[in-house]
Design a protein around this motif. Structure first.
Motif, mmCIF file in Angstrom:
data_model
loop_
_atom_site.group_PDB
_atom_site.id
_atom_site.type_symbol
_atom_site.label_atom_id
_atom_site.label_comp_id
_atom_site.label_asym_id
_atom_site.label_seq_id
_atom_site.Cartn_x
_atom_site.Cartn_y
_atom_site.Cartn_z
ATOM 1 N N ARG A 1 0.821 -1.210 0.000
ATOM 2 C CA ARG A 1 0.000 0.000 0.000
ATOM 3 C C ARG A 1 0.862 1.270 0.000
ATOM 4 N NH1 ARG A 1 -5.731 0.297 2.669
ATOM 5 N NH2 ARG A 1 -6.510 1.420 0.901
ATOM 6 N N GLU B 1 -2.261 -1.690 9.565
ATOM 7 C CA GLU B 1 -3.468 -2.226 8.943
ATOM 8 C C GLU B 1 -4.641 -2.255 9.911
ATOM 9 O OE1 GLU B 1 -3.926 -3.015 5.716
ATOM 10 O OE2 GLU B 1 -1.897 -2.296 5.355
ATOM 11 N N VAL C 1 -12.765 1.862 1.258
ATOM 12 C CA VAL C 1 -12.396 3.281 1.243
ATOM 13 C C VAL C 1 -12.867 4.032 2.492
ATOM 14 C CG1 VAL C 1 -12.765 5.466 0.010
ATOM 15 C CG2 VAL C 1 -12.102 3.407 -1.243
ATOM 16 N N ASP D 1 -13.105 3.044 5.567
ATOM 17 C CA ASP D 1 -12.151 2.736 6.639
ATOM 18 C C ASP D 1 -10.813 3.421 6.386
ATOM 19 O OD1 ASP D 1 -14.039 1.145 7.935
ATOM 20 O OD2 ASP D 1 -13.390 -0.668 6.883
ATOM 21 N N PHE D 2 -10.378 3.448 5.124
ATOM 22 C CA PHE D 2 -9.127 4.113 4.764
ATOM 23 C C PHE D 2 -9.195 5.604 5.093
ATOM 24 C CE2 PHE D 2 -6.723 6.632 1.676
ATOM 25 C CZ PHE D 2 -5.437 6.112 1.826
ATOM 26 N N LYS E 1 -8.981 6.133 8.762
ATOM 27 C CA LYS E 1 -7.613 5.835 9.201
ATOM 28 C C LYS E 1 -6.689 7.008 8.860
ATOM 29 C CE LYS E 1 -4.283 2.943 10.458
ATOM 30 N NZ LYS E 1 -4.114 2.547 11.829
ATOM 31 N N GLY F 1 -7.550 5.850 -1.531
ATOM 32 C CA GLY F 1 -7.997 4.662 -0.814
ATOM 33 C C GLY F 1 -8.376 3.536 -1.757
ATOM 34 N N THR G 1 -5.167 2.128 -3.867
ATOM 35 C CA THR G 1 -4.132 1.462 -3.067
ATOM 36 C C THR G 1 -4.688 0.243 -2.342
ATOM 37 O OG1 THR G 1 -4.504 2.887 -1.136
ATOM 38 C CG2 THR G 1 -2.835 3.614 -2.729
ATOM 39 N N SER G 2 -5.957 -0.054 -2.563
ATOM 40 C CA SER G 2 -6.560 -1.252 -1.963
ATOM 41 C C SER G 2 -6.258 -2.458 -2.847
ATOM 42 C CB SER G 2 -8.073 -1.073 -1.831
ATOM 43 O OG SER G 2 -8.689 -1.126 -3.112
#
Length: 189
Positions: A4, A40, A77, A79-80, A83, A153, A156-157
């Motif tokens: 990522r 993560e 996305v 959650d990203f 974060k 997001g 990069t997933s």
């Protein structure tokens, strides 16, 4: 397979000088530096209220909806975004996103009588268009950072790297006469 962090650095270069600060911090951080690796796990703190999270989730799905490939929600996305804002953003970096979600929520209630998360796809598109065109004064700094977070997001997933794009660790042969109409996916390496 790329990780990522490497993918984030590639996506970050796409936005250039206008890159949202938390994304720049996360993309520039690496092993051996004084900035930690992106974990993560869950965000260290909750950034959004339940209503803000629901609106953010619905709106991210409008930026990258499910088509023949999975959309932003399936790619994790929301959650990203939480974060990034919890662990990589300063309190000031969070202000345009939270203020924008609140402004969109208020406009949705005023215009449609429903929360933004429960608005129809067309209504959500109209709300995002207002934010994009800076027609919501309280959300003037919302759209571009939000769009960058959604795109970063997604791409990069695992879904973005393997289903939306096709990962080829070693490129195939060169064919200078390959017709554009035969292109199915964009390749990443």
């Amino acid at each position: 397979m790329i990780n990522r962090r490497t993918a984030l650095a590639g996506v970050a270069s796409m936005f250039g000088a206008s890159l949202f600060a938390p994304l720049a911090r996360a993309a520039g951080a690496g092993p051996g530096g004084d900035i930690p690796i992106i974990s993560e796990g869950p965000p260290s703190v909750r950034v959004f209220t339940p209503a803000q999270r629901a609106a953010m989730t619905a709106l991210s799905d409008r930026v990258i909806p499910t088509t023949d490939t999975p959309g932003a929600i399936a790619a994790g996305v929301p959650d990203f975004i939480e974060k990034m804002l919890a662990d990589w953003a300063s309190p000031g970096d969070r202000v345009p996103i939270i203020a924008g979600l609140d402004a969109i929520e208020a406009r949705s209630m005023r215009d449609y009588g429903v929360p933004a998360a429960k608005a129809s796809a067309e209504q959500q598109d109209a709300l995002l268009t207002l934010a994009m065109n800076k027609q919501l004064p309280e959300a003037s700094g919302f759209f571009e950072p939000f769009r960058q977070l959604v795109i970063a997001g997604y791409y990069t997933s695992e879904i973005g790297m393997t289903q939306e794009r096709e990962y080829l660790p070693v490129p195939g042969e060169y064919n200078g006469e390959f017709l554009y109409s035969q292109v199915n996916k964009v390749y990443s390496s």
